[in-house]
Write a protein that holds these residues in place. Structure first.
Motif, PDB file in Angstrom:
ATOM      1  N   GLY A 183      56.371  20.402  41.922  1.00 37.03           N
ATOM      2  CA  GLY A 183      57.332  19.943  40.917  1.00 37.03           C
ATOM      3  C   GLY A 183      56.694  19.009  39.913  1.00 37.03           C
ATOM      4  N   SER A 184      55.370  19.131  39.778  1.00 39.35           N
ATOM      5  CA  SER A 184      54.648  18.220  38.881  1.00 39.35           C
ATOM      6  C   SER A 184      53.275  18.786  38.583  1.00 39.35           C
ATOM      7  N   PHE A 185      52.912  18.776  37.302  1.00 37.60           N
ATOM      8  CA  PHE A 185      51.576  19.208  36.925  1.00 37.60           C
ATOM      9  C   PHE A 185      50.536  18.190  37.415  1.00 37.60           C
ATOM     10  N   VAL A 186      50.896  16.922  37.373  1.00 32.13           N
ATOM     11  CA  VAL A 186      49.981  15.867  37.791  1.00 32.13           C
ATOM     12  C   VAL A 186      49.652  15.991  39.276  1.00 32.13           C
TER      13      VAL A 186
ATOM     14  N   ASN B  77      54.988  36.551  28.814  1.00 35.30           N
ATOM     15  CA  ASN B  77      55.914  36.434  27.683  1.00 35.30           C
ATOM     16  C   ASN B  77      57.257  35.835  28.112  1.00 35.30           C
ATOM     17  N   VAL B  78      57.226  34.881  29.038  1.00 35.73           N
ATOM     18  CA  VAL B  78      58.426  34.157  29.457  1.00 35.73           C
ATOM     19  C   VAL B  78      58.038  32.705  29.736  1.00 35.73           C
ATOM     20  N   GLU B  79      59.026  31.830  29.712  1.00 38.29           N
ATOM     21  CA  GLU B  79      58.790  30.446  30.112  1.00 38.29           C
ATOM     22  C   GLU B  79      59.053  30.320  31.606  1.00 38.29           C
ATOM     23  N   LEU B  80      58.118  29.695  32.315  1.00 37.62           N
ATOM     24  CA  LEU B  80      58.252  29.534  33.751  1.00 37.62           C
ATOM     25  C   LEU B  80      58.746  28.139  34.121  1.00 37.62           C
ATOM     26  N   PHE B  81      58.560  27.196  33.217  1.00 40.04           N
ATOM     27  CA  PHE B  81      59.002  25.821  33.437  1.00 40.04           C
ATOM     28  C   PHE B  81      59.786  25.313  32.237  1.00 40.04           C
ATOM     29  N   GLU B  82      60.726  24.470  32.518  1.00 41.18           N
ATOM     30  CA  GLU B  82      61.373  23.690  31.473  1.00 41.18           C
ATOM     31  C   GLU B  82      60.734  22.309  31.480  1.00 41.18           C
ATOM     32  N   ARG B  83      60.282  21.840  30.315  1.00 43.30           N
ATOM     33  CA  ARG B  83      59.663  20.525  30.220  1.00 43.30           C
ATOM     34  C   ARG B  83      60.701  19.545  29.695  1.00 43.30           C
ATOM     35  N   ARG B  84      61.038  18.553  30.531  1.00 42.55           N
ATOM     36  CA  ARG B  84      62.021  17.551  30.118  1.00 42.55           C
ATOM     37  C   ARG B  84      61.527  16.158  30.474  1.00 42.55           C
ATOM     38  N   ASN B  85      61.272  15.354  29.464  1.00 46.47           N
ATOM     39  CA  ASN B  85      60.873  13.957  29.667  1.00 46.47           C
ATOM     40  C   ASN B  85      59.736  13.826  30.689  1.00 46.47           C
ATOM     41  N   ARG B  86      58.684  14.593  30.441  1.00 48.00           N
ATOM     42  CA  ARG B  86      57.486  14.587  31.277  1.00 48.00           C
ATOM     43  C   ARG B  86      57.708  15.170  32.675  1.00 48.00           C
ATOM     44  N   ALA B  87      58.909  15.633  32.952  1.00 45.48           N
ATOM     45  CA  ALA B  87      59.194  16.307  34.214  1.00 45.48           C
ATOM     46  C   ALA B  87      59.250  17.808  33.962  1.00 45.48           C
ATOM     47  N   VAL B  88      58.984  18.605  34.996  1.00 48.33           N
ATOM     48  CA  VAL B  88      59.018  20.057  34.848  1.00 48.33           C
ATOM     49  C   VAL B  88      59.961  20.652  35.884  1.00 48.33           C
TER      50      VAL B  88
END
Length: 292
Positions: free
Chosen positions: A19-22, A47-58
């Protein structure tokens, strides 16, 4: 459609589970930017988004959640296959850490018998004694005397009780006991003579003492007629049997024992189990031959 690179899928799987790239970067020992780049390439490939990026959270999208189910299954199957392959490659190899003198004087001469009976199993021998770190040494078994405390999680199978005895060359007169004979001692078990004297109820004060670094050097000195040595029955079994040395007072238990240590309990019918049973049988034979 061409499948995406395995690296991108591996990075996605780690990031999705963490739940985190870091955190995924820390787990895989790569940079945060490497994770972001591989996932971006994967999204472009699909050709799709796999994550939603919201306020440094994914957060996983619906497509991301679906892909995670697949990558979880794939990598689990891959892990199981690798473990099976590795197990098959090493199942017939037993790595054993053994005290040097026992390895040299007792075990190695008997391994010929083991290979005659079990030609498909190989024993990889490492000469070492004392406390052992299985993680660093990467051995399966360790033959040790219980003169130290091992971790409570270590599995231990008793091989035999320790029997110590005085050994000398047969032609040396021992009728009057040790008397003023030179005592051959070893730095690896410095209190052996003291323990033996206490058990026998005797005391040697003025005897000359020659100390060697290892038992096998001490035994060799006894063979050379330099004095009397105190040794484990395992270390001198062959010399006593061949009458190169004699044990006038026999061998007596000193309260310690030898154990086969392992990280996990030995799996029944495994190569380690076969070796363990063979080893115990060989020890019992030695006991019957020179002690009973």
């Amino acid at each position: 459609m061409k499948l995406p690179p395995l690296t991108s899928l591996r990075f996605f799987d780690a990031a999705a589970k963490a739940g985190s790239f870091v955190k995924a970067a820390e787990e895989l020992n790569v940079t945060h930017s490497a994770i972001s780049r591989q996932i971006r390439l994967l999204e472009e490939h699909l050709n799709v988004e796999l994550f939603e990026r919201r306020n440094r959270a994914v957060f996983l999208t619906a497509e991301g959640a679906l892909l995670l189910q697949t990558t979880t299954s794939i990598f689990e199957q891959l892990r199981e296959s690798v473990e099976k392959i590795t197990a098959n490659n090493t199942s017939n190899v037993v790595s054993l850490s053994c005290e040097p003198t026992i390895a040299m004087k007792w075990l190695i001469p008997r391994l010929t018998d083991f290979y005659q009976h079990y030609p498909d199993i190989t024993v990889h021998l490492v000469a070492a004694g004392g406390p052992i770190d299985f993680t660093k040494t990467n051995v399966d078994l360790a033959l040790r005397r219980n003169d130290f405390t091992w971790d409570m999680h270590i599995s231990a199978v008793k091989v035999c009780s320790e029997h110590m005895g005085v050994v000398i060359r047969p032609e040396i007169d021992f009728a009057g006991g040790i008397g003023d004979a030179t005592l051959l001692s070893t730095a690896s078990r410095p209190n052996a003579w003291q323990t033996w004297q206490k058990m026998k109820g005797v005391s040697f004060q003025g005897n000359k003492v020659i100390t060697y670094e290892h038992f096998y050097l001490c035994i060799q000195a006894a063979l050379a007629g330099q004095g009397v040595a105190l040794a484990s029955f395992l270390m001198v079994a062959d010399e006593v049997k061949s009458k190169q040395l004699c044990a006038p007072d026999g061998f007596m238990q000193d309260g310690s024992a030898y154990y086969l240590l392992s990280v996990k309990p030995i799996k029944p019918k495994s190569a380690a189990d076969i070796f363990t049973q063979w080893l115990i049988d060989q020890v019992n034979t030695s006991i019957k031959t020179i002690i009973n």
